[in-house]
Design a protein around this motif. Sequence first.
Motif, PDB file in Angstrom:
ATOM      1  N   UNK A 136       0.818  -1.214   0.000  1.00 46.39           N
ATOM      2  CA  UNK A 136       0.000   0.000   0.000  1.00 46.39           C
ATOM      3  C   UNK A 136       0.851   1.263   0.000  1.00 46.39           C
ATOM      4  N   UNK A 137       2.126   1.157   0.389  1.00 49.34           N
ATOM      5  CA  UNK A 137       3.010   2.324   0.322  1.00 49.34           C
ATOM      6  C   UNK A 137       3.158   2.824  -1.110  1.00 49.34           C
ATOM      7  N   UNK A 138       3.027   1.913  -2.078  1.00 54.12           N
ATOM      8  CA  UNK A 138       3.115   2.301  -3.483  1.00 54.12           C
ATOM      9  C   UNK A 138       1.838   2.968  -3.976  1.00 54.12           C
ATOM     10  N   UNK A 139       0.811   2.981  -3.127  1.00 53.30           N
ATOM     11  CA  UNK A 139      -0.464   3.606  -3.481  1.00 53.30           C
ATOM     12  C   UNK A 139      -0.780   4.774  -2.547  1.00 53.30           C
ATOM     13  N   UNK A 141       0.329   4.935   0.756  1.00 52.52           N
ATOM     14  CA  UNK A 141       0.487   4.585   2.159  1.00 52.52           C
ATOM     15  C   UNK A 141      -0.801   4.299   2.902  1.00 52.52           C
ATOM     16  N   UNK A 142      -1.907   4.265   2.200  1.00 54.91           N
ATOM     17  CA  UNK A 142      -3.205   4.043   2.829  1.00 54.91           C
ATOM     18  C   UNK A 142      -3.948   2.970   2.064  1.00 54.91           C
ATOM     19  N   UNK A 143      -4.597   2.054   2.795  1.00 56.80           N
ATOM     20  CA  UNK A 143      -5.364   1.007   2.132  1.00 56.80           C
ATOM     21  C   UNK A 143      -6.351   1.628   1.150  1.00 56.80           C
ATOM     22  N   UNK A 144      -6.446   1.030  -0.021  1.00 60.69           N
ATOM     23  CA  UNK A 144      -7.387   1.543  -1.015  1.00 60.69           C
ATOM     24  C   UNK A 144      -8.824   1.412  -0.551  1.00 60.69           C
ATOM     25  N   UNK A 155      -5.256   7.441  -6.448  1.00 68.25           N
ATOM     26  CA  UNK A 155      -4.032   7.061  -5.732  1.00 68.25           C
ATOM     27  C   UNK A 155      -3.139   6.201  -6.615  1.00 68.25           C
ATOM     28  N   UNK A 156      -3.747   5.313  -7.407  1.00 68.81           N
ATOM     29  CA  UNK A 156      -2.956   4.489  -8.322  1.00 68.81           C
ATOM     30  C   UNK A 156      -2.297   5.349  -9.391  1.00 68.81           C
ATOM     31  N   UNK A 157      -3.062   6.278  -9.973  1.00 71.50           N
ATOM     32  CA  UNK A 157      -2.512   7.133 -11.019  1.00 71.50           C
ATOM     33  C   UNK A 157      -1.337   7.964 -10.511  1.00 71.50           C
ATOM     34  N   UNK A 158      -1.489   8.522  -9.314  1.00 70.81           N
ATOM     35  CA  UNK A 158      -0.490   9.458  -8.797  1.00 70.81           C
ATOM     36  C   UNK A 158       0.701   8.737  -8.187  1.00 70.81           C
ATOM     37  N   UNK A 159       0.437   7.701  -7.397  1.00 71.76           N
ATOM     38  CA  UNK A 159       1.514   7.075  -6.624  1.00 71.76           C
ATOM     39  C   UNK A 159       2.069   5.801  -7.260  1.00 71.76           C
ATOM     40  N   UNK A 160       1.208   4.977  -7.842  1.00 76.62           N
ATOM     41  CA  UNK A 160       1.677   3.680  -8.341  1.00 76.62           C
ATOM     42  C   UNK A 160       2.271   3.762  -9.744  1.00 76.62           C
ATOM     43  N   UNK A 161       1.714   4.601 -10.594  1.00 76.54           N
ATOM     44  CA  UNK A 161       2.226   4.728 -11.958  1.00 76.54           C
ATOM     45  C   UNK A 161       3.530   5.518 -11.912  1.00 76.54           C
ATOM     46  N   UNK A 162       4.613   4.871 -12.313  1.00 76.20           N
ATOM     47  CA  UNK A 162       5.929   5.473 -12.112  1.00 76.20           C
ATOM     48  C   UNK A 162       6.647   5.952 -13.355  1.00 76.20           C
ATOM     49  N   UNK A 163       6.041   5.842 -14.519  1.00 71.70           N
ATOM     50  CA  UNK A 163       6.708   6.275 -15.745  1.00 71.70           C
ATOM     51  C   UNK A 163       7.421   5.136 -16.443  1.00 71.70           C
ATOM     52  N   UNK A 164       7.737   5.375 -17.719  1.00 70.08           N
ATOM     53  CA  UNK A 164       8.318   4.349 -18.581  1.00 70.08           C
ATOM     54  C   UNK A 164       7.478   3.069 -18.514  1.00 70.08           C
ATOM     55  N   UNK A 165       6.155   3.257 -18.562  1.00 73.58           N
ATOM     56  CA  UNK A 165       5.262   2.131 -18.357  1.00 73.58           C
ATOM     57  C   UNK A 165       4.213   1.994 -19.437  1.00 73.58           C
ATOM     58  N   UNK A 166       3.605   0.812 -19.473  1.00 70.93           N
ATOM     59  CA  UNK A 166       2.452   0.523 -20.318  1.00 70.93           C
ATOM     60  C   UNK A 166       1.242   0.475 -19.398  1.00 70.93           C
ATOM     61  N   UNK A 167       0.297   1.372 -19.614  1.00 73.88           N
ATOM     62  CA  UNK A 167      -0.868   1.487 -18.745  1.00 73.88           C
ATOM     63  C   UNK A 167      -2.136   1.269 -19.579  1.00 73.88           C
ATOM     64  N   UNK A 185      -5.792  13.901 -16.786  1.00 69.44           N
ATOM     65  CA  UNK A 185      -5.133  14.361 -18.010  1.00 69.44           C
ATOM     66  C   UNK A 185      -3.742  14.903 -17.715  1.00 69.44           C
ATOM     67  N   UNK A 186      -3.639  15.677 -16.642  1.00 67.49           N
ATOM     68  CA  UNK A 186      -2.339  16.231 -16.250  1.00 67.49           C
ATOM     69  C   UNK A 186      -1.367  15.111 -15.908  1.00 67.49           C
ATOM     70  N   UNK A 187      -1.844  14.138 -15.131  1.00 65.29           N
ATOM     71  CA  UNK A 187      -0.979  13.019 -14.732  1.00 65.29           C
ATOM     72  C   UNK A 187      -0.579  12.175 -15.938  1.00 65.29           C
ATOM     73  N   UNK A 188      -1.512  11.949 -16.845  1.00 61.37           N
ATOM     74  CA  UNK A 188      -1.190  11.212 -18.067  1.00 61.37           C
ATOM     75  C   UNK A 188      -0.077  11.919 -18.837  1.00 61.37           C
TER      76      UNK A 188
END
Length: 255
Positions: A136-139, A141-144, A155-167, A185-188
Amino acid sequence: MNNPMLYMRHVELLRDQVPSFEAYPFVLPAVRNLERLVFTKPVTFLVGENGTGKSTLLEGIAAAWGFNPEGGTLNFSFNTRSSHSSLYEFLRIARGVKRPKDGFFLRAESYYNVASYIDELDNDEDPGECAQPPIKDSYGGKSLHEQSHGESFFAAFVHRFGGRGLYILDEPEAALSPVRQMSLLVRMHELVLQHSQFIIATHSPILMSYPGAEIFLLEGEAMRPVDLEETEHFSVTKAFMNDRKGMLHELLGDT
């Protein structure tokens, strides 16, 4: 033309191996006439009416890549209910020259199961010296499950998605307010600038507005690239907001 810098360059239906185009899922419009879907841009949208099969196609693409059909990362192997189709077995994926360092498949309808699986893994973790940090730290730090549906998505978009990725995202707008959709949109865009690729099934004209994105419209038995303004999602939303009273009168009469 293929973009060799993308992680997924195209997906192809092995039509000669399909047992029957009269049976599910091959009878769905999104699948029935599929030959090869080529990705040319970092952001690709699949749009169309309910029932066209865009979510089934997206699920098949994700499973063919190696994601859990219920969602999550490539490492997630849980199975809450085996409801996914066999489509992935008949899809061939063409991968790019570079491998992604990150990846996630988000399905709005089964995200609850992903959240439960994360909690289970964290609860099973042995608190010894070599214990790993809670997932949950990757999301954030709080249970979803301790967040609202929209907050847990974001929380997944902001914390878990780390770049250089296929989403691969199936209707990510389902739990997001319009303001949150704009934040997505900004996060994308941040992640695209970090060499990420997105493939998204959506009904949201806000998300479809991403500059330079490729939009494939599933309409009837065909799939074709379109501009945002050609989609019913855009035209109906615009018409409704420009003449709300007139549209309500047409829909509801003198009420």
